[in-house]
Design an enzyme around this catalytic site. Structure first.
Site, PDB file in Angstrom:
ATOM      1  N   LYS A   1      19.069  10.213  10.806  1.00 60.31           N
ATOM      2  CA  LYS A   1      19.662  11.275   9.979  1.00 60.31           C
ATOM      3  C   LYS A   1      18.686  12.418   9.702  1.00 60.31           C
ATOM      4  CE  LYS A   1      18.938   9.346   5.418  1.00 60.31           C
ATOM      5  NZ  LYS A   1      19.471   9.371   4.085  1.00 60.31           N
TER       6      LYS A   1
ATOM      7  N   HIS B   1     -23.912  -9.021  17.340  1.00 63.03           N
ATOM      8  CA  HIS B   1     -24.757  -8.651  16.208  1.00 63.03           C
ATOM      9  C   HIS B   1     -25.293  -7.248  16.431  1.00 63.03           C
ATOM     10  CE1 HIS B   1     -27.720  -8.883  13.017  1.00 63.03           C
ATOM     11  NE2 HIS B   1     -28.611  -8.418  13.883  1.00 63.03           N
TER      12      HIS B   1
ATOM     13  N   LYS C   1      -2.717   7.617   5.709  1.00 65.14           N
ATOM     14  CA  LYS C   1      -4.017   7.320   6.322  1.00 65.14           C
ATOM     15  C   LYS C   1      -4.758   8.598   6.699  1.00 65.14           C
ATOM     16  CE  LYS C   1      -2.743   4.039   5.185  1.00 65.14           C
ATOM     17  NZ  LYS C   1      -1.486   3.422   4.701  1.00 65.14           N
TER      18      LYS C   1
ATOM     19  N   LEU D   1       6.656  -3.925   5.652  1.00 66.58           N
ATOM     20  CA  LEU D   1       5.517  -3.427   6.433  1.00 66.58           C
ATOM     21  C   LEU D   1       5.987  -2.960   7.799  1.00 66.58           C
ATOM     22  CD1 LEU D   1       2.945  -6.258   5.594  1.00 66.58           C
ATOM     23  CD2 LEU D   1       2.973  -3.923   4.686  1.00 66.58           C
TER      24      LEU D   1
HETATM   25  P1  FAD Z   1      11.946   3.212   7.817  1.00 65.33           P
HETATM   26  O1  FAD Z   1      10.623   3.540   8.358  1.00 65.33           O
HETATM   27  O2  FAD Z   1      12.187   3.468   6.366  1.00 65.33           O
HETATM   28  O3  FAD Z   1      13.001   4.038   8.682  1.00 65.33           O
HETATM   29  C1  FAD Z   1      14.349   4.057   8.397  1.00 65.33           C
HETATM   30  C2  FAD Z   1      14.977   5.283   9.022  1.00 65.33           C
HETATM   31  O4  FAD Z   1      16.389   5.175   8.970  1.00 65.33           O
HETATM   32  C3  FAD Z   1      14.633   6.598   8.301  1.00 65.33           C
HETATM   33  O5  FAD Z   1      14.144   7.538   9.220  1.00 65.33           O
HETATM   34  C4  FAD Z   1      15.968   7.049   7.710  1.00 65.33           C
HETATM   35  O6  FAD Z   1      16.114   8.455   7.676  1.00 65.33           O
HETATM   36  C5  FAD Z   1      16.948   6.438   8.696  1.00 65.33           C
HETATM   37  N1  FAD Z   1      18.298   6.231   8.151  1.00 65.33           N
HETATM   38  C6  FAD Z   1      18.635   5.620   6.995  1.00 65.33           C
HETATM   39  N2  FAD Z   1      19.987   5.573   6.869  1.00 65.33           N
HETATM   40  C7  FAD Z   1      20.502   6.155   7.974  1.00 65.33           C
HETATM   41  C8  FAD Z   1      21.807   6.397   8.437  1.00 65.33           C
HETATM   42  N3  FAD Z   1      22.878   5.987   7.743  1.00 65.33           N
HETATM   43  N4  FAD Z   1      21.964   7.039   9.618  1.00 65.33           N
HETATM   44  C9  FAD Z   1      20.898   7.442  10.342  1.00 65.33           C
HETATM   45  N5  FAD Z   1      19.626   7.227   9.954  1.00 65.33           N
HETATM   46  C10 FAD Z   1      19.436   6.585   8.798  1.00 65.33           C
HETATM   47  N6  FAD Z   1       3.405  -0.133   6.111  1.00 65.33           N
HETATM   48  C11 FAD Z   1       2.400  -0.616   6.859  1.00 65.33           C
HETATM   49  O7  FAD Z   1       2.590  -1.596   7.581  1.00 65.33           O
HETATM   50  N7  FAD Z   1       1.167  -0.031   6.842  1.00 65.33           N
HETATM   51  C12 FAD Z   1       0.884   1.038   6.068  1.00 65.33           C
HETATM   52  O8  FAD Z   1      -0.239   1.543   6.077  1.00 65.33           O
HETATM   53  C13 FAD Z   1       1.924   1.567   5.264  1.00 65.33           C
HETATM   54  N8  FAD Z   1       1.702   2.639   4.475  1.00 65.33           N
HETATM   55  C14 FAD Z   1       2.732   3.151   3.746  1.00 65.33           C
HETATM   56  C15 FAD Z   1       2.469   4.239   2.919  1.00 65.33           C
HETATM   57  C16 FAD Z   1       3.471   4.781   2.153  1.00 65.33           C
HETATM   58  C17 FAD Z   1       3.167   5.982   1.271  1.00 65.33           C
HETATM   59  C18 FAD Z   1       4.789   4.238   2.215  1.00 65.33           C
HETATM   60  C19 FAD Z   1       5.908   4.849   1.419  1.00 65.33           C
HETATM   61  C20 FAD Z   1       5.052   3.135   3.015  1.00 65.33           C
HETATM   62  C21 FAD Z   1       4.024   2.578   3.780  1.00 65.33           C
HETATM   63  N9  FAD Z   1       4.231   1.459   4.579  1.00 65.33           N
HETATM   64  C22 FAD Z   1       3.199   0.947   5.318  1.00 65.33           C
HETATM   65  C23 FAD Z   1       5.544   0.799   4.667  1.00 65.33           C
HETATM   66  C24 FAD Z   1       6.266   1.239   5.953  1.00 65.33           C
HETATM   67  O9  FAD Z   1       6.387   2.645   5.975  1.00 65.33           O
HETATM   68  C25 FAD Z   1       7.633   0.577   6.049  1.00 65.33           C
HETATM   69  O10 FAD Z   1       7.502  -0.819   5.904  1.00 65.33           O
HETATM   70  C26 FAD Z   1       8.283   0.870   7.389  1.00 65.33           C
HETATM   71  O11 FAD Z   1       8.423   2.263   7.593  1.00 65.33           O
HETATM   72  C27 FAD Z   1       9.654   0.194   7.495  1.00 65.33           C
HETATM   73  O12 FAD Z   1      10.201   0.506   8.728  1.00 65.33           O
HETATM   74  P2  FAD Z   1      11.775   0.510   8.969  1.00 65.33           P
HETATM   75  O13 FAD Z   1      11.952   0.834  10.420  1.00 65.33           O
HETATM   76  O14 FAD Z   1      12.375  -0.719   8.446  1.00 65.33           O
HETATM   77  O15 FAD Z   1      12.354   1.702   8.065  1.00 65.33           O
HETATM   78  P1  NAD Z   2       4.010  -2.783  -4.614  1.00 65.95           P
HETATM   79  O1  NAD Z   2       5.035  -3.824  -4.717  1.00 65.95           O
HETATM   80  O2  NAD Z   2       2.870  -2.957  -3.689  1.00 65.95           O
HETATM   81  O3  NAD Z   2       3.348  -2.520  -6.048  1.00 65.95           O
HETATM   82  C1  NAD Z   2       4.101  -2.166  -7.155  1.00 65.95           C
HETATM   83  C2  NAD Z   2       3.314  -2.542  -8.408  1.00 65.95           C
HETATM   84  O4  NAD Z   2       3.983  -1.985  -9.522  1.00 65.95           O
HETATM   85  C3  NAD Z   2       3.223  -4.041  -8.611  1.00 65.95           C
HETATM   86  O5  NAD Z   2       1.872  -4.378  -8.817  1.00 65.95           O
HETATM   87  C4  NAD Z   2       4.079  -4.267  -9.864  1.00 65.95           C
HETATM   88  O6  NAD Z   2       3.601  -5.321 -10.680  1.00 65.95           O
HETATM   89  C5  NAD Z   2       3.963  -2.927 -10.580  1.00 65.95           C
HETATM   90  N1  NAD Z   2       5.085  -2.601 -11.467  1.00 65.95           N
HETATM   91  C6  NAD Z   2       6.409  -2.781 -11.234  1.00 65.95           C
HETATM   92  N2  NAD Z   2       7.123  -2.325 -12.276  1.00 65.95           N
HETATM   93  C7  NAD Z   2       6.238  -1.843 -13.185  1.00 65.95           C
HETATM   94  C8  NAD Z   2       6.360  -1.227 -14.479  1.00 65.95           C
HETATM   95  N3  NAD Z   2       7.550  -1.003 -15.030  1.00 65.95           N
HETATM   96  N4  NAD Z   2       5.229  -0.863 -15.130  1.00 65.95           N
HETATM   97  C9  NAD Z   2       4.017  -1.062 -14.559  1.00 65.95           C
HETATM   98  N5  NAD Z   2       3.841  -1.641 -13.347  1.00 65.95           N
HETATM   99  C10 NAD Z   2       4.932  -2.007 -12.666  1.00 65.95           C
HETATM  100  O7  NAD Z   2       4.823  -1.432  -4.319  1.00 65.95           O
HETATM  101  P2  NAD Z   2       4.330  -0.009  -3.839  1.00 65.95           P
HETATM  102  O8  NAD Z   2       2.879   0.161  -4.072  1.00 65.95           O
HETATM  103  O9  NAD Z   2       5.295   0.951  -4.422  1.00 65.95           O
HETATM  104  O10 NAD Z   2       4.593  -0.103  -2.276  1.00 65.95           O
HETATM  105  C11 NAD Z   2       5.925  -0.314  -1.766  1.00 65.95           C
HETATM  106  C12 NAD Z   2       5.901  -1.020  -0.447  1.00 65.95           C
HETATM  107  O11 NAD Z   2       5.362  -0.183   0.557  1.00 65.95           O
HETATM  108  C13 NAD Z   2       5.098  -2.271  -0.504  1.00 65.95           C
HETATM  109  O12 NAD Z   2       5.988  -3.355  -0.357  1.00 65.95           O
HETATM  110  C14 NAD Z   2       4.162  -2.217   0.644  1.00 65.95           C
HETATM  111  O13 NAD Z   2       4.343  -3.320   1.467  1.00 65.95           O
HETATM  112  C15 NAD Z   2       4.526  -0.946   1.397  1.00 65.95           C
HETATM  113  N6  NAD Z   2       3.275  -0.218   1.659  1.00 65.95           N
HETATM  114  C16 NAD Z   2       2.356  -0.799   2.470  1.00 65.95           C
HETATM  115  C17 NAD Z   2       1.146  -0.175   2.683  1.00 65.95           C
HETATM  116  C18 NAD Z   2       0.145  -0.836   3.573  1.00 65.95           C
HETATM  117  O14 NAD Z   2       0.526  -1.725   4.318  1.00 65.95           O
HETATM  118  N7  NAD Z   2      -1.112  -0.437   3.553  1.00 65.95           N
HETATM  119  C19 NAD Z   2       0.845   1.010   2.059  1.00 65.95           C
HETATM  120  C20 NAD Z   2       1.792   1.560   1.213  1.00 65.95           C
HETATM  121  C21 NAD Z   2       3.008   0.928   1.025  1.00 65.95           C
END
Ligand code: FAD
Ligand code: NAD
Length: 467
Positions: free
Chosen positions: A33, A445, A50, A320
């Site tokens: 979308k 190492h 990153k 993830l």
């Molecule tokens: P998404 O990546 O969310 O993709 C879903 C897609 O579906 C979107 O493009 C959306 O527009 C599209 N879509 C939704 N509904 C529709 C529809 N009806 N029609 C058409 N398209 C649609 N994970 C890691 O492993 N390592 C990291 O370092 C990491 N860092 C992150 C940092 C941040 C700030 C955030 C927010 C997340 C991070 N994550 C990380 C989590 C990771 O981004 C998600 O776990 C991952 O993107 C999930 O992949 P997905 O394919 O399930 O969905």
């Molecule tokens: P998270 O689940 O990692 O952390 C959310 C935190 O908020 C928890 O520690 C929880 O106890 C706390 N929390 C919840 N409600 C609260 C409240 N009312 N007041 C205070 N604290 C509260 O979620 P996130 O950091 O938002 O990340 C979302 C997802 O995105 C995660 O599941 C993660 O797997 C994914 N992500 C992954 C990476 C990576 O792999 N490096 C990086 C970014 C995001």
């Protein structure tokens, strides 16, 4: 158009599923979308975060460690935030364009628009100009990902009270950034701004940061982040947030009912993410999300409607990118008649702070709760020549192994390059290595990986060599 497989959503789950389906000879379409492919991960998640972490780390080193390394900078070192954000945008652009190339290379038909079910085999694609088109398919994979969780009592205005998406395109460096949630997003994006000079105040409901990882990691990370300007308030329940001019006030309650206010100029709400199924019209395909908004699936990631599968953040499990990718591959191979499987116990978790944090397998808390007899071995980075050479002495490696068989059950690392090191632990554990197996393998190492070998020696017979 009639396809073998239509994938809805182009994140790491969806686009990888589409590639694997095409590799296996299926006529495949991908529906997205947004204007660009790559989903949360490439556009507003893994990759941009990153990119900013890397840029801010350079600045932090220039202002904090260069002098000790014998590098004197004449004149001031300044942050050019618009350039930092522009470089991040360029990284995102290159990466998302890479997906366009991969779709073409694999002859995958792509559609831009919101995909919704008309019935179990028909997807209506509604484009941004309001026009619509139907495509039909034998099989459909839902990969629509997730969105940030909002707190019902806090209005996210996207100006002062923001989510990770806005934190990736700030116009100024916050003076005092309040983080609601001490999880992965908060600590990674908090690190970016702490390194650029923000004071970062974390308000966390639980009694420590990154509460789902091995507890020892969170404790050690807290020490490192405190050194760069983080302040932590645990066991605080946030109850509200308001904005007056450029000031944000976040109200919270301690566990004994004491009310506390925190003031800052920005507040990042990072309390988790929730599955996204809006607009899919699941009911038209005989499907319903569960009470957490996730699409229920069986062990083959098949939904209640047998020709429809769901993967990634929209189904249960770790949110993830690499978990979503593995699921995309698994569904494609299942559709091709193969018998793939995913070892969910060995999906590593990583936090890209500095030091980095990474873990795989069972945590010590999980082993205790399960009553499993285990032994633990640790090795600190400060005893490692490689870490002293690079001045990255914070952290340790902890290896947990079965008390009787010595099989490695969990590896938990905080330290330089932990994100890359954890892959070796995954490999060892996939082949069910014992701690002794790893400790008898030659490790180059000086490398950070020697800490894993030493922790394995410590776990096997308490005979680490260098401590
Ligand atoms: P998404 O990546 O969310 O993709 C879903 C897609 O579906 C979107 O493009 C959306 O527009 C599209 N879509 C939704 N509904 C529709 C529809 N009806 N029609 C058409 N398209 C649609 N994970 C890691 O492993 N390592 C990291 O370092 C990491 N860092 C992150 C940092 C941040 C700030 C955030 C927010 C997340 C991070 N994550 C990380 C989590 C990771 O981004 C998600 O776990 C991952 O993107 C999930 O992949 P997905 O394919 O399930 O969905
Ligand atoms: P998270 O689940 O990692 O952390 C959310 C935190 O908020 C928890 O520690 C929880 O106890 C706390 N929390 C919840 N409600 C609260 C409240 N009312 N007041 C205070 N604290 C509260 O979620 P996130 O950091 O938002 O990340 C979302 C997802 O995105 C995660 O599941 C993660 O797997 C994914 N992500 C992954 C990476 C990576 O792999 N490096 C990086 C970014 C995001």
């Amino acid at each position: 158009m009639q396809f073998d497989v239509v994938v809805i959503g182009s994140g790491p789950g969806g686009y990888v599923a589409a590639i694997r389906c095409a590799q296996l000879g299926m006529k495949t379409a991908l529906v997205e979308k947004y204007d660009t492919f790559g989903g949360t991960c490439l556009n507003v998640g893994c990759i941009p975060s990153k990119a900013l972490l890397d840029s801010s780390e350079h600045y932090h080193n220039a202002t904090h460690t260069f002098t000790t390394h014998g590098i004197d900078i004449k004149g001031a070192v300044n942050v050019n935030l618009p350039q930092m954000i522009a470089r991040k945008d360029e990284v995102v652009k290159q990466t998302t364009e890479g997906i366009v190339y991969l779709m073409k290379k694999n002859k995958i038909s792509t559609y831009k628009g919101v995909g919704s079910f008309k019935d179990k085999n028909t997807i209506k694609i509604t484009k941004s100009d309001g026009s619509a088109e139907d495509i039909t398919s034998k099989n459909i994979i839902i990969a629509t990902g997730s969105k940030p969780t909002e707190l019902p009592f806090i209005k996210i205005d996207k100006e002062r009270i923001i989510t990770s998406t806005e934190a990736l395109k700030m116009k100024e460096i916050p003076k005092n950034l309040i983080l609601i949630g001490g999880g992965v997003i908060g600590l990674e994006l908090g690190s970016v701004y702490a390194r650029l000079g923000s004071k970062v105040t974390v308000i966390e409901y639980m009694d420590g940061i990154i509460p789902t990882m091995d507890k020892a990691l969170g404790k050690e990370l807290q020490k490192s982040l405190s050194k760069i300007g983080f302040e932590f308030h645990f066991s605080h329940k946030v109850t509200g947030a308001s904005v007056k001019g450029s000031e944000v006030t976040v109200s919270a309650e301690t566990m004994d009912g004491k009310k506390v206010d925190f003031k800052g100029d920005y507040c990042l709400v990072a309390v988790g993410r929730k599955a996204y199924t809006d607009g899919l019209a699941l009911e038209a395909a005989g499907l319903k999300a569960d009470d957490r908004g996730k699409i229920p699936v069986n062990a083959h990631l098949q939904t209640a409607t047998p020709n429809i599968y769901a993967i990634g953040d929209v189904v249960a499990g770790a949110m993830l990118a690499h978990k979503a990718e593995e699921e995309g591959v698994m569904v494609a191979e299942t559709l091709a008649g193969q018998k793939p499987h995913i070892n969910y116990n060995l999906i590593p978790g990583v936090v890209y702070t500095w030091p980095e944090v990474a873990g795989v397998g069972q945590t010590e808390e999980q082993l205790k709760a399960a009553g499993k007899a285990y032994k633990a071995g640790s090795f600190p980075f400060k005893a490692l020549g490689r870490a002293r050479a690079s001045m990255d002495t914070d952290g340790f490696v902890k290896v947990l192994a079965d008390k009787t068989t010595d099989e490695i059950l969990g590896v938990h690392i905080i330290g330089a390059r932990a994100a890359d090191m954890i892959a070796a632990a995954v490999t060892a554990m996939e082949y069910r290595a014992s701690a002794e197996d790893v400790s008898r393998m030659s490790h180059a190492h000086p490398t950070y990986m020697e800490a894993v070998k030493e922790a394995c020696l410590a776990a096997t017979e308490n005979r680490a060599l260098h401590i």
